[in-house]
Every structure is written in C-alpha cells, then in structure tokens.
Design a protein around this motif. Sequence first.
Motif, PDB file in Angstrom:
ATOM      1  N   ARG A   1       0.837  -1.204   0.000  1.00 31.98           N
ATOM      2  CA  ARG A   1       0.000   0.000   0.000  1.00 31.98           C
ATOM      3  C   ARG A   1       0.866   1.247   0.000  1.00 31.98           C
ATOM      4  O   ARG A   1       0.577   2.229  -0.671  1.00 31.98           O
ATOM      5  N   GLY A   2       1.982   1.150   0.736  1.00 32.46           N
ATOM      6  CA  GLY A   2       2.869   2.303   0.890  1.00 32.46           C
ATOM      7  C   GLY A   2       3.537   2.743  -0.410  1.00 32.46           C
ATOM      8  O   GLY A   2       3.820   3.930  -0.593  1.00 32.46           O
ATOM      9  N   VAL A   3       3.756   1.806  -1.335  1.00 33.36           N
ATOM     10  CA  VAL A   3       4.393   2.211  -2.601  1.00 33.36           C
ATOM     11  C   VAL A   3       3.351   2.799  -3.562  1.00 33.36           C
ATOM     12  O   VAL A   3       3.700   3.288  -4.642  1.00 33.36           O
ATOM     13  N   GLY A   4       2.073   2.737  -3.165  1.00 34.44           N
ATOM     14  CA  GLY A   4       1.047   3.406  -3.972  1.00 34.44           C
ATOM     15  C   GLY A   4       0.093   2.485  -4.703  1.00 34.44           C
ATOM     16  O   GLY A   4      -0.666   2.936  -5.564  1.00 34.44           O
ATOM     17  N   ALA A   5       0.120   1.181  -4.414  1.00 35.05           N
ATOM     18  CA  ALA A   5      -0.813   0.269  -5.100  1.00 35.05           C
ATOM     19  C   ALA A   5      -2.220   0.461  -4.549  1.00 35.05           C
ATOM     20  O   ALA A   5      -2.432   0.467  -3.338  1.00 35.05           O
ATOM     21  N   ASP A   6      -3.200   0.604  -5.468  1.00 39.29           N
ATOM     22  CA  ASP A   6      -4.600   0.771  -5.054  1.00 39.29           C
ATOM     23  C   ASP A   6      -5.348  -0.565  -5.059  1.00 39.29           C
ATOM     24  O   ASP A   6      -6.440  -0.671  -4.497  1.00 39.29           O
ATOM     25  N   ILE A   7      -4.775  -1.573  -5.764  1.00 40.79           N
ATOM     26  CA  ILE A   7      -5.449  -2.853  -5.981  1.00 40.79           C
ATOM     27  C   ILE A   7      -4.379  -3.922  -6.201  1.00 40.79           C
ATOM     28  O   ILE A   7      -3.317  -3.624  -6.752  1.00 40.79           O
ATOM     29  N   ILE A   8      -4.660  -5.138  -5.734  1.00 31.23           N
ATOM     30  CA  ILE A   8      -3.733  -6.254  -6.003  1.00 31.23           C
ATOM     31  C   ILE A   8      -4.513  -7.398  -6.664  1.00 31.23           C
ATOM     32  O   ILE A   8      -5.752  -7.414  -6.658  1.00 31.23           O
ATOM     33  N   LEU A   9      -3.746  -8.346  -7.237  1.00 33.80           N
ATOM     34  CA  LEU A   9      -4.357  -9.502  -7.883  1.00 33.80           C
ATOM     35  C   LEU A   9      -4.294 -10.699  -6.964  1.00 33.80           C
ATOM     36  O   LEU A   9      -3.311 -10.916  -6.260  1.00 33.80           O
ATOM     37  N   GLY A  10      -5.339 -11.510  -7.020  1.00 34.34           N
ATOM     38  CA  GLY A  10      -5.337 -12.803  -6.346  1.00 34.34           C
ATOM     39  C   GLY A  10      -5.580 -13.861  -7.417  1.00 34.34           C
ATOM     40  O   GLY A  10      -6.020 -13.540  -8.516  1.00 34.34           O
ATOM     41  N   ASN A  11      -5.263 -15.118  -7.081  1.00 40.49           N
ATOM     42  CA  ASN A  11      -5.350 -16.134  -8.119  1.00 40.49           C
ATOM     43  C   ASN A  11      -6.290 -17.266  -7.743  1.00 40.49           C
ATOM     44  O   ASN A  11      -6.027 -18.005  -6.787  1.00 40.49           O
ATOM     45  N   THR A  12      -7.374 -17.394  -8.509  1.00 35.52           N
ATOM     46  CA  THR A  12      -8.374 -18.422  -8.232  1.00 35.52           C
ATOM     47  C   THR A  12      -7.756 -19.814  -8.241  1.00 35.52           C
ATOM     48  O   THR A  12      -8.002 -20.614  -7.347  1.00 35.52           O
ATOM     49  N   TYR A  13      -6.926 -20.088  -9.255  1.00 39.14           N
ATOM     50  CA  TYR A  13      -6.341 -21.433  -9.401  1.00 39.14           C
ATOM     51  C   TYR A  13      -5.538 -21.804  -8.154  1.00 39.14           C
ATOM     52  O   TYR A  13      -5.760 -22.845  -7.527  1.00 39.14           O
ATOM     53  N   HIS A  14      -4.625 -20.921  -7.750  1.00 41.80           N
ATOM     54  CA  HIS A  14      -3.768 -21.258  -6.605  1.00 41.80           C
ATOM     55  C   HIS A  14      -4.576 -21.364  -5.326  1.00 41.80           C
ATOM     56  O   HIS A  14      -4.431 -22.304  -4.542  1.00 41.80           O
ATOM     57  N   LEU A  15      -5.501 -20.414  -5.117  1.00 42.39           N
ATOM     58  CA  LEU A  15      -6.217 -20.372  -3.831  1.00 42.39           C
ATOM     59  C   LEU A  15      -7.237 -21.501  -3.707  1.00 42.39           C
ATOM     60  O   LEU A  15      -7.495 -21.999  -2.618  1.00 42.39           O
ATOM     61  N   MET A  16      -7.783 -21.962  -4.849  1.00 44.14           N
ATOM     62  CA  MET A  16      -8.764 -23.078  -4.758  1.00 44.14           C
ATOM     63  C   MET A  16      -8.041 -24.382  -4.409  1.00 44.14           C
ATOM     64  O   MET A  16      -8.616 -25.263  -3.778  1.00 44.14           O
ATOM     65  N   LEU A  17      -6.762 -24.467  -4.809  1.00 44.96           N
ATOM     66  CA  LEU A  17      -5.997 -25.680  -4.498  1.00 44.96           C
ATOM     67  C   LEU A  17      -5.497 -25.635  -3.053  1.00 44.96           C
ATOM     68  O   LEU A  17      -5.471 -26.643  -2.354  1.00 44.96           O
ATOM     69  N   ARG A  18      -5.084 -24.453  -2.634  1.00 42.73           N
ATOM     70  CA  ARG A  18      -4.492 -24.277  -1.302  1.00 42.73           C
ATOM     71  C   ARG A  18      -4.591 -22.821  -0.923  1.00 42.73           C
ATOM     72  O   ARG A  18      -4.091 -21.978  -1.668  1.00 42.73           O
ATOM     73  N   PRO A  19      -5.323 -22.432   0.124  1.00 39.53           N
ATOM     74  CA  PRO A  19      -5.893 -23.289   1.185  1.00 39.53           C
ATOM     75  C   PRO A  19      -7.296 -23.814   0.865  1.00 39.53           C
ATOM     76  O   PRO A  19      -7.910 -24.475   1.670  1.00 39.53           O
ATOM     77  N   GLY A  20      -7.861 -23.458  -0.319  1.00 36.93           N
ATOM     78  CA  GLY A  20      -9.240 -23.866  -0.656  1.00 36.93           C
ATOM     79  C   GLY A  20     -10.152 -22.665  -0.539  1.00 36.93           C
ATOM     80  O   GLY A  20     -10.071 -21.908   0.426  1.00 36.93           O
ATOM     81  N   ALA A  21     -11.044 -22.484  -1.543  1.00 36.73           N
ATOM     82  CA  ALA A  21     -11.899 -21.283  -1.573  1.00 36.73           C
ATOM     83  C   ALA A  21     -12.867 -21.268  -0.400  1.00 36.73           C
ATOM     84  O   ALA A  21     -13.089 -20.231   0.228  1.00 36.73           O
ATOM     85  N   GLU A  22     -13.436 -22.444  -0.077  1.00 31.30           N
ATOM     86  CA  GLU A  22     -14.409 -22.493   1.029  1.00 31.30           C
ATOM     87  C   GLU A  22     -13.725 -22.130   2.345  1.00 31.30           C
ATOM     88  O   GLU A  22     -14.289 -21.460   3.200  1.00 31.30           O
ATOM     89  N   ARG A  23     -12.463 -22.545   2.505  1.00 26.58           N
ATOM     90  CA  ARG A  23     -11.735 -22.232   3.755  1.00 26.58           C
ATOM     91  C   ARG A  23     -11.503 -20.731   3.849  1.00 26.58           C
ATOM     92  O   ARG A  23     -11.706 -20.126   4.908  1.00 26.58           O
ATOM     93  N   VAL A  24     -11.114 -20.099   2.713  1.00 28.45           N
ATOM     94  CA  VAL A  24     -10.898 -18.639   2.724  1.00 28.45           C
ATOM     95  C   VAL A  24     -12.218 -17.939   3.078  1.00 28.45           C
ATOM     96  O   VAL A  24     -12.245 -17.002   3.871  1.00 28.45           O
ATOM     97  N   ALA A  25     -13.329 -18.457   2.525  1.00 28.51           N
ATOM     98  CA  ALA A  25     -14.645 -17.859   2.833  1.00 28.51           C
ATOM     99  C   ALA A  25     -14.952 -17.986   4.324  1.00 28.51           C
ATOM    100  O   ALA A  25     -15.402 -17.042   4.969  1.00 28.51           O
ATOM    101  N   ARG A  26     -14.626 -19.154   4.907  1.00 24.64           N
ATOM    102  CA  ARG A  26     -14.899 -19.359   6.351  1.00 24.64           C
ATOM    103  C   ARG A  26     -14.043 -18.412   7.195  1.00 24.64           C
ATOM    104  O   ARG A  26     -14.413 -18.007   8.288  1.00 24.64           O
ATOM    105  N   GLN A  27     -12.899 -18.005   6.635  1.00 24.49           N
ATOM    106  CA  GLN A  27     -12.013 -17.073   7.342  1.00 24.49           C
ATOM    107  C   GLN A  27     -12.420 -15.622   7.093  1.00 24.49           C
ATOM    108  O   GLN A  27     -11.713 -14.711   7.478  1.00 24.49           O
ATOM    109  N   GLY A  28     -13.528 -15.415   6.358  1.00 26.26           N
ATOM    110  CA  GLY A  28     -14.026 -14.061   6.148  1.00 26.26           C
ATOM    111  C   GLY A  28     -13.696 -13.472   4.794  1.00 26.26           C
ATOM    112  O   GLY A  28     -13.931 -12.286   4.543  1.00 26.26           O
ATOM    113  N   GLY A  29     -13.120 -14.257   3.901  1.00 27.56           N
ATOM    114  CA  GLY A  29     -12.793 -13.744   2.559  1.00 27.56           C
ATOM    115  C   GLY A  29     -11.335 -13.321   2.474  1.00 27.56           C
ATOM    116  O   GLY A  29     -10.640 -13.172   3.495  1.00 27.56           O
TER     117      GLY A  29
END
Length: 373
Positions: free
Chosen positions: A51-79
């Motif tokens: 944030r400090g270098v000035g980024a307003d938005i970052i990218l996340g990756n569906t493929y990586h996150l669905m494999l690990r830790p899992g999309a449902e787990r991220v949702a249970r953690q609040g997104g």
Amino acid sequence: MTADFSFKVLATDGNARRGEISMPRGVVRTPAFMPVGTGGTVKAMYMDQVRGVGADIILGNTYHLMLRPGAERVARQGGLHDFARWPWPILTDSGGFQVMSLSKLRKLNEQGVTFRSHIDGAAYEMSPERSIEIQGLLDSDIQMQLDECVALPAKPTEIERAMELSLRWADRCKTAFGDQPGKAMFGIVQGGDMPDLRVRSAQALKAMELKGYAVGGLAVGEPQQVMLDMLEVTCPELPQEKPRYLMGVGTPDDILKSVMRGIDMFDCVMPTRAGRHGLAYTRRGKINLRNARHADDHRPLDEESDCPAARDYSRAYLHHLVKSQEALGAMLLTWNNLSYYQKLMADIREAISAGALTERAATISEAWARGDL
Ligand SMILES: Cc1ccc(CCc2c3nc[nH]c3cc3c(=O)[nH]c(N)nc23)cc1
C-alpha cells in the motif's frame, strides 16, 4: 465510499485515458499497475508496504487459492481481504489460464476444464459457474470470466475455436455472476493475432454490457508489435466509458505504448519475480545486482527515490545479499521494483493530465534503452 462500481475518465491525451474506478473497498487510479498477489500474498512484501508504494489494488489467483488453502476455507475465514489483511480492492483471475499453464493432465471441453493439481495431483473441474462461485467465495471485487487463452503462434482454426468458446463462457459467467452492485465481472477479449477475430470478440462482449473488459491472449510470447497491433484493432471496439485491462503486461515500455493505445489496467509478475532474482528496476534502466561489478559500489540504486530500498542501501550491500541468497535481498529489491512501477504509473497519470504523454514516454524509453548500468 461508494456502494456501486463505477469508472470515470478524468482526462485524455490522444487515446490514453486518466481515470478512476470507484468501488466500496476503495478507488483505483488509472492507468494502474496491479501487483500480482497469487496466493494471497505479494511475495516478499508486507501488505502495508504494498500500500505504501502506492498500489490501489492487487491480484489474487483463483487457481492457486482453490488448491491451497481452498476457496471455502478462505470464505470461512471471512474472505481474502480479511485473510490476507488487504482491505482495499482485489481483482482475481478466473483460473483457466493458470490451469493451462501449470496443472497436469488437464482436459478442456464445452463444460469447462478438468485437471489435476500441480501440488498434490488431486482431480478438479472448473466450469464458468464454478470459477465465478470461487471468486465469490474469495469475495473478489473484480472477477474475470473463465476463458481459453491460446499461446501464439497458433493455427487460425484453433484461435477461432478458443475465441468462440470464451464468448459462450462469458455469457455463462455473466449469468452466474448476476447482479452484484459493488463488484464487477470483466469479459476477456480473445482472438490471438487475428484482427477480425479480435473485432468479433470485442463486439460480442460489448453487446453483453459488462462493467469492464480485459484484453487477453497476449503477452504469451508474441513480439511487442503484434501485441500493439492487436490493441489498435481491439480498443476502438470497446466502450469508451468502461475500464480496459491488458492481462500480463508488462515492461515499462510495453505499459507506456499500451496506455497510448487506450489501456487502463496492467498486471505483470516481472517486478516481483525479478526482485527475487536480483534484478532492480530503476528510472535509469535495469540493474543486475548479481553482477560482481557492484561489489564495491557504495551508491544506492536511486538517491532521488522516496523508497528506502532504493535510497538507503548501497549496491555493494544489495549485491552481497543477493549473492548470499539472503531473504532481505528479495525483500528490498521487490520493494524497490514495485515502488519504481508505481512511480512510473503516477508519472503516466500526471503526463496524461498535462497532455504530455508522448514526450514523457520518449524520456522514459530512452533511459531504459541504456539498459544495465
Ligand atoms: C494473480 C494473477 C496472475 C496473472 C494474471 C493474468 C494471467 C493471464 C495472462 N498473463 C499473460 N498473458 C495472459 C493472458 C491471459 C488470458 O488471456 N486470460 C486470462 N484469464 N489470464 C491471462 C491474473 C492474475
């Protein structure tokens, strides 16, 4: 704070646009560079540094996150925002591109893609509907349609088949996404290096009246001129009042030339990946800190930078860290590189407002032409 998703063009300079994308989680100043945060982390960075270098938005990756830790787990953690402590906007890719480039035993048909995880070999299937569902579980602010990107060069029949499949998948993603006011689902223009397919893809997606448009199928090994030629046929077919995201691009020179052809959003692994491999991006070009000639150089990377990584550490020290494979080497160079990219974008935004982008682009490209120093 706005409840809706909206894009406003503030100034233009030729085909270049300076604008703002407003969402409930924040505003994205465009042209924007979006740091790649594949697994919910921008590698070797704390989120408050990003944030400090000035980024307003970052990218996340569906493929990586669905494999690990899992999309449902991220949702249970609040997104993903709560999980990774990044409360501002996040854009997620749909996962198809990563499946085709990373996974094993993948099969693609009308229904979607089936594949085995490159991590543990487990079997998965990704349909347009499942991709949108996963991006929803991640609570992504800007979601990408599932598409098929073919590497170039490719047979015209292959490019046409993938472009038409991607259009059918865009329609299914639009239906699955439904109406989510503070969020957006972007279509992705395909069509390889074939102008008439690019025009057909852009026109069909425009008719779907989506909230934003990505230009995909580029930065996959084609020469820069081919990429620029495709932008020149694609951007005029897209709505003026919607944001345009060129996926996977690029070097500072790529970004400058693409902004001048109407692109508003960029992502590229280069500044973060290069930082982990000892490469520093500066306004005077690239510096390879692995090179022994830096061993006794007391100068910082850029004494005029406002980034501590560029201003407060000698090249001799950075060379030592890189040669010793110290974690701090990757951390400082990634910090420097993301800071350079965000400064580049801020300069571009300023130049557009001043109607001076062409001159500014020439100065930046000349500095880069000098290369390693
Ligand atoms: C975390 C993250 C990493 C990378 C990306 C972009 C990945 C990417 C491309 N990268 C280079 N060329 C690319 C083309 C496409 C494309 O045609 N479609 C999609 N869905 N993604 C692309 C998005 C998110």
